[in-house]
Scaffold this motif. Structure first.
Motif, PDB file in Angstrom:
ATOM      1  N   TRP A 155       0.802  -1.216   0.000  1.00 32.66           N
ATOM      2  CA  TRP A 155       0.000   0.000   0.000  1.00 32.66           C
ATOM      3  C   TRP A 155       0.837   1.269   0.000  1.00 32.66           C
ATOM      4  CZ3 TRP A 155      -4.876  -0.701   3.637  1.00 32.66           C
ATOM      5  CH2 TRP A 155      -5.675  -1.714   3.101  1.00 32.66           C
ATOM      6  N   GLU A 156       1.762   1.357   0.916  1.00 35.10           N
ATOM      7  CA  GLU A 156       2.558   2.578   1.045  1.00 35.10           C
ATOM      8  C   GLU A 156       3.343   2.865  -0.231  1.00 35.10           C
ATOM      9  OE1 GLU A 156       5.925   4.576   4.014  1.00 35.10           O
ATOM     10  OE2 GLU A 156       5.055   2.612   4.482  1.00 35.10           O
ATOM     11  N   LYS A 157       3.924   1.840  -0.816  1.00 31.74           N
ATOM     12  CA  LYS A 157       4.708   2.002  -2.047  1.00 31.74           C
ATOM     13  C   LYS A 157       3.818   2.475  -3.190  1.00 31.74           C
ATOM     14  CE  LYS A 157       7.540  -0.723  -5.283  1.00 31.74           C
ATOM     15  NZ  LYS A 157       6.581  -0.752  -6.398  1.00 31.74           N
ATOM     16  N   GLU A 158       2.659   1.848  -3.360  1.00 29.67           N
ATOM     17  CA  GLU A 158       1.755   2.211  -4.444  1.00 29.67           C
ATOM     18  C   GLU A 158       1.234   3.635  -4.282  1.00 29.67           C
ATOM     19  OE1 GLU A 158       0.727   0.554  -7.245  1.00 29.67           O
ATOM     20  OE2 GLU A 158       2.282  -0.904  -6.786  1.00 29.67           O
ATOM     21  N   LEU A 159       0.847   4.002  -3.075  1.00 24.95           N
ATOM     22  CA  LEU A 159       0.335   5.342  -2.828  1.00 24.95           C
ATOM     23  C   LEU A 159       1.409   6.392  -3.107  1.00 24.95           C
ATOM     24  CD1 LEU A 159      -1.725   4.790   0.448  1.00 24.95           C
ATOM     25  CD2 LEU A 159      -2.626   5.284  -1.833  1.00 24.95           C
ATOM     26  N   THR A 160       2.606   6.157  -2.630  1.00 26.26           N
ATOM     27  CA  THR A 160       3.695   7.111  -2.829  1.00 26.26           C
ATOM     28  C   THR A 160       3.993   7.301  -4.312  1.00 26.26           C
ATOM     29  OG1 THR A 160       4.699   6.523  -0.702  1.00 26.26           O
ATOM     30  CG2 THR A 160       6.107   7.631  -2.305  1.00 26.26           C
ATOM     31  N   GLU A 161       4.097   6.202  -5.055  1.00 26.37           N
ATOM     32  CA  GLU A 161       4.424   6.281  -6.475  1.00 26.37           C
ATOM     33  C   GLU A 161       3.342   6.995  -7.269  1.00 26.37           C
ATOM     34  OE1 GLU A 161       5.216   2.368  -7.892  1.00 26.37           O
ATOM     35  OE2 GLU A 161       7.212   2.234  -6.943  1.00 26.37           O
ATOM     36  N   ASN A 162       2.079   6.665  -7.011  1.00 32.23           N
ATOM     37  CA  ASN A 162       0.987   7.287  -7.762  1.00 32.23           C
ATOM     38  C   ASN A 162       0.825   8.756  -7.418  1.00 32.23           C
ATOM     39  OD1 ASN A 162      -0.463   5.261  -9.542  1.00 32.23           O
ATOM     40  ND2 ASN A 162      -0.389   4.117  -7.626  1.00 32.23           N
ATOM     41  N   ARG A 163       1.044   9.114  -6.189  1.00 29.40           N
ATOM     42  CA  ARG A 163       0.957  10.528  -5.805  1.00 29.40           C
ATOM     43  C   ARG A 163       2.096  11.328  -6.420  1.00 29.40           C
ATOM     44  NH1 ARG A 163      -0.689   9.043   0.493  1.00 29.40           N
ATOM     45  NH2 ARG A 163      -2.896   8.606   0.046  1.00 29.40           N
ATOM     46  N   GLN A 164       3.266  10.747  -6.529  1.00 31.42           N
ATOM     47  CA  GLN A 164       4.391  11.422  -7.177  1.00 31.42           C
ATOM     48  C   GLN A 164       4.142  11.580  -8.673  1.00 31.42           C
ATOM     49  OE1 GLN A 164       7.770   9.001  -6.073  1.00 31.42           O
ATOM     50  NE2 GLN A 164       8.062  10.049  -4.103  1.00 31.42           N
ATOM     51  N   LYS A 165       3.564  10.554  -9.305  1.00 35.59           N
ATOM     52  CA  LYS A 165       3.229  10.639 -10.728  1.00 35.59           C
ATOM     53  C   LYS A 165       2.232  11.767 -10.981  1.00 35.59           C
ATOM     54  CE  LYS A 165       3.842   5.733 -11.939  1.00 35.59           C
ATOM     55  NZ  LYS A 165       3.127   4.503 -12.347  1.00 35.59           N
ATOM     56  N   TYR A 166       1.254  11.870 -10.112  1.00 33.81           N
ATOM     57  CA  TYR A 166       0.252  12.914 -10.298  1.00 33.81           C
ATOM     58  C   TYR A 166       0.881  14.296 -10.164  1.00 33.81           C
ATOM     59  CZ  TYR A 166      -3.913  15.758  -9.660  1.00 33.81           C
ATOM     60  OH  TYR A 166      -4.867  16.724  -9.809  1.00 33.81           O
ATOM     61  N   ALA A 167       1.758  14.470  -9.189  1.00 35.04           N
ATOM     62  CA  ALA A 167       2.423  15.757  -8.995  1.00 35.04           C
ATOM     63  C   ALA A 167       3.253  16.116 -10.228  1.00 35.04           C
ATOM     64  CB  ALA A 167       3.307  15.705  -7.752  1.00 35.04           C
ATOM     65  N   LYS A 168       3.904  15.138 -10.822  1.00 37.39           N
ATOM     66  CA  LYS A 168       4.723  15.386 -12.012  1.00 37.39           C
ATOM     67  C   LYS A 168       3.854  15.754 -13.211  1.00 37.39           C
ATOM     68  CE  LYS A 168       8.356  13.266 -14.845  1.00 37.39           C
ATOM     69  NZ  LYS A 168       9.221  14.461 -14.731  1.00 37.39           N
ATOM     70  N   LEU A 169       2.725  15.075 -13.358  1.00 36.17           N
ATOM     71  CA  LEU A 169       1.815  15.387 -14.454  1.00 36.17           C
ATOM     72  C   LEU A 169       1.239  16.795 -14.313  1.00 36.17           C
ATOM     73  CD1 LEU A 169      -0.090  12.024 -14.930  1.00 36.17           C
ATOM     74  CD2 LEU A 169       1.388  13.152 -16.586  1.00 36.17           C
ATOM     75  N   LYS A 170       0.908  17.194 -13.113  1.00 34.35           N
ATOM     76  CA  LYS A 170       0.420  18.555 -12.884  1.00 34.35           C
ATOM     77  C   LYS A 170       1.481  19.569 -13.278  1.00 34.35           C
ATOM     78  CE  LYS A 170      -1.787  19.965  -9.313  1.00 34.35           C
ATOM     79  NZ  LYS A 170      -2.168  20.257  -7.909  1.00 34.35           N
ATOM     80  N   GLU A 171       2.708  19.273 -12.916  1.00 37.29           N
ATOM     81  CA  GLU A 171       3.814  20.182 -13.231  1.00 37.29           C
ATOM     82  C   GLU A 171       3.994  20.314 -14.735  1.00 37.29           C
ATOM     83  OE1 GLU A 171       8.487  19.503 -13.004  1.00 37.29           O
ATOM     84  OE2 GLU A 171       7.605  19.774 -11.009  1.00 37.29           O
ATOM     85  N   GLU A 172       3.877  19.216 -15.466  1.00 32.39           N
ATOM     86  CA  GLU A 172       4.121  19.227 -16.896  1.00 32.39           C
ATOM     87  C   GLU A 172       2.950  19.760 -17.713  1.00 32.39           C
ATOM     88  OE1 GLU A 172       5.088  15.243 -17.900  1.00 32.39           O
ATOM     89  OE2 GLU A 172       7.126  15.327 -17.074  1.00 32.39           O
ATOM     90  N   LEU A 173       1.733  19.504 -17.270  1.00 29.84           N
ATOM     91  CA  LEU A 173       0.567  19.797 -18.109  1.00 29.84           C
ATOM     92  C   LEU A 173      -0.322  20.939 -17.624  1.00 29.84           C
ATOM     93  CD1 LEU A 173      -0.511  16.145 -18.962  1.00 29.84           C
ATOM     94  CD2 LEU A 173       0.836  17.722 -20.354  1.00 29.84           C
ATOM     95  N   LEU A 174      -0.236  21.296 -16.367  1.00 26.58           N
ATOM     96  CA  LEU A 174      -1.117  22.348 -15.864  1.00 26.58           C
ATOM     97  C   LEU A 174      -0.406  23.677 -15.645  1.00 26.58           C
ATOM     98  CD1 LEU A 174      -3.438  20.435 -13.353  1.00 26.58           C
ATOM     99  CD2 LEU A 174      -3.715  20.842 -15.802  1.00 26.58           C
ATOM    100  N   LEU A 175       0.931  23.669 -15.635  1.00 24.17           N
ATOM    101  CA  LEU A 175       1.669  24.924 -15.541  1.00 24.17           C
ATOM    102  C   LEU A 175       1.762  25.566 -16.921  1.00 24.17           C
ATOM    103  CD1 LEU A 175       4.676  24.008 -13.201  1.00 24.17           C
ATOM    104  CD2 LEU A 175       2.626  25.283 -12.595  1.00 24.17           C
ATOM    105  N   THR A 176       1.861  26.900 -16.970  1.00 23.57           N
ATOM    106  CA  THR A 176       2.057  27.570 -18.251  1.00 23.57           C
ATOM    107  C   THR A 176       3.455  27.227 -18.758  1.00 23.57           C
ATOM    108  OG1 THR A 176       2.999  29.569 -17.288  1.00 23.57           O
ATOM    109  CG2 THR A 176       0.591  29.475 -17.497  1.00 23.57           C
ATOM    110  N   PRO A 177       3.669  27.259 -20.069  1.00 26.56           N
ATOM    111  CA  PRO A 177       5.003  26.956 -20.604  1.00 26.56           C
ATOM    112  C   PRO A 177       6.104  27.834 -20.021  1.00 26.56           C
ATOM    113  CG  PRO A 177       3.385  26.903 -22.358  1.00 26.56           C
ATOM    114  CD  PRO A 177       2.671  27.411 -21.130  1.00 26.56           C
ATOM    115  N   SER A 178       5.807  29.108 -19.752  1.00 29.35           N
ATOM    116  CA  SER A 178       6.823  29.991 -19.184  1.00 29.35           C
ATOM    117  C   SER A 178       7.176  29.589 -17.764  1.00 29.35           C
ATOM    118  CB  SER A 178       6.354  31.451 -19.219  1.00 29.35           C
ATOM    119  OG  SER A 178       5.164  31.608 -18.464  1.00 29.35           O
ATOM    120  N   GLU A 179       6.161  29.173 -16.988  1.00 28.73           N
ATOM    121  CA  GLU A 179       6.423  28.727 -15.616  1.00 28.73           C
ATOM    122  C   GLU A 179       7.261  27.451 -15.629  1.00 28.73           C
ATOM    123  OE1 GLU A 179       2.431  30.185 -13.178  1.00 28.73           O
ATOM    124  OE2 GLU A 179       2.382  28.352 -14.377  1.00 28.73           O
ATOM    125  N   LEU A 180       6.929  26.554 -16.548  1.00 29.03           N
ATOM    126  CA  LEU A 180       7.671  25.302 -16.632  1.00 29.03           C
ATOM    127  C   LEU A 180       9.107  25.548 -17.094  1.00 29.03           C
ATOM    128  CD1 LEU A 180       7.598  22.245 -16.378  1.00 29.03           C
ATOM    129  CD2 LEU A 180       6.768  22.120 -18.730  1.00 29.03           C
TER     130      LEU A 180
END
Length: 407
Positions: A155-180
């Motif tokens: 459980w702990e491993k799966e939760l940590t990995e999926n939460r990190q993936k989501y944070a990375k996707l937000k960074e790549e796709l929801l930030l403006t290109p200039s912010e990124l």
């Protein structure tokens, strides 16, 4: 659903559907937003959002409201454990219900304490409804949707990995290109230990290629890809303001409700960007709401603080079972919404032919007029939220999938 291709949660939380052309944004979708059902919590006149409130008062009320929502589960849990008084004021049926709820809670807690969860047994228990309060419903839903593996050790491993993936996707796709671009530049300079050369302010002109310029009209431009979702983001914002408007958790202009709407906006916009064949369809906000509410009100603070990431992952899994119903190109196919409505009519004829004849011939009411939103929105527009949670306990526990339960 696609035969022989049960959609899975990909490594990068990627597209649910491949092989479909991007559909026209103007085509929208087949879902629509309707008024919610019975009231849970009423927003009083001159309440939240008044221009006369000071920021201090607003923050204090937000804290009180958030505390109330978190305490709600604890109160329900406490009530569920209360035993009838000896004065006989509680009816025998009420006593039986309290005892049954207490036994069910104990059964679930025992099952969740095992190193290897018996999913079949958990499905049987959940199909009759889960007790309110605590972390039980949030944890069981995550297991039923396959977000948590049966083995507790993972459980702990799966939760940590999926939460990190989501944070990375937000960074790549929801930030403006200039912010990124700025974040990448600062990270690069930091790695090179050239802190003295870090400069504030916008990127210089020579560092921006033609395709990466904000005014570039090229379809390959990162800015073009960013701006093409502007209309979708505006539609999501409008729909979220209409999501359970009777509940302060979702509605109002306090920082408490805005925080939850912002989290749901991120989830829906990210889903749209990752799934260009489907994008956002009006009504997906209603499907997301029960998941996000349950995870946000989890009494486990760490889980509640990660409700956005967990809700996204479970939302993807839930829609993977009904994604064909949101794809307009498939409406007339064997896996589209019209075929599902036909199967529903056949089931009704087999189980209640009198009612089927009344609807089909006397009233001439086709299934698409009364069952369309039942199936696409999983009954979220027909009942109040508390009833929806109970219904979803049964829907999610069906081993053959949610859509089999609905239709």
């Amino acid at each position: 659903m696609l035969k022989g291709k049960k959609l899975k949660f990909p490594d990068r939380l990627g597209s649910l559907v491949s092989g479909f052309d991007d559909k026209d944004e103007d085509s929208g979708g087949s879902g629509s937003v309707f008024e919610s059902g019975e009231e849970l919590e009423i927003i009083q006149p001159n309440g939240y959002g008044s221009d006369r409130e000071s920021e201090t008062d607003d923050e204090e009320e937000d804290e009180v409201e958030e505390t109330k929502v978190k305490k709600q589960g604890e109160v329900l849990e406490h009530k569920g454990r209360q035993r009838p008084e000896k004065d006989g004021s509680i009816h025998v049926s009420g006593m039986k219900k309290v005892i049954e709820e207490d036994e069910k809670r104990s059964d679930i807690e025992h099952e969740l304490s095992q190193k290897e969860i018996n999913l079949e047994k958990l499905q049987r228990i959940a199909s009759t409804g889960l007790p309110n309060g605590g972390s039980l419903r949030a944890t069981v839903w995550k297991l039923l949707l396959g977000y948590l593996p049966p083995s507790r050790d993972l459980w702990e491993k799966e939760l940590t990995e999926n939460r990190q993936k989501y944070a990375k996707l937000k960074e790549e796709l929801l930030l403006t290109p200039s912010e990124l671009a700025r974040m990448k530049e600062e990270a690069l300079l930091s790695n090179e230990h050239n802190a003295d050369s870090v400069t504030d302010g916008p990127l210089t002109r020579q560092e921006i290629s033609h395709e990466d310029h904000p005014l570039s009209l090229g379809k390959a431009s990162v800015w073009h890809r960013y701006f093409e979702h502007t209309e979708i983001a505006e539609q999501i914002d409008r729909d979220l303001k209409r999501t359970h408007p009777e509940m302060k958790f979702f509605s109002g202009e306090t920082s408490f409700s805005r925080k939850h709407r912002e989290a749901m906006r991120n989830i829906l916009l990210l889903f749209s960007k990752l799934n260009p064949a489907i994008r956002y369809v009006q009504g997906m906000n209603e499907v997301l709401a029960p998941i996000y509410y349950v995870f946000s009100t989890d009494t486990d603070e760490q889980n509640a603080s990660n409700a956005e990431a967990d809700s996204f992952s479970c939302f993807v899994r839930l829609l993977s079972d009904s994604v064909d119903h949101f794809c307009q190109q498939l409406d007339n196919s064997s896996v589209g919404i019209l075929a599902t409505l036909s199967r529903l009519a056949e089931l009704l004829k087999a189980n209640d032919e009198e009612l089927w004849r009344h609807l089909e011939f006397t009233s001439k009411v086709k299934p698409q007029y009364y069952a369309f939103r039942w199936i696409t929105l999983l009954l979220t527009q027909e009942f109040n939220l508390q009833s929806i949670l109970r219904i979803w306990d049964s829907l999610l526990s069906n081993p053959f999938g949610v859509q089999v339960s609905v239709s």
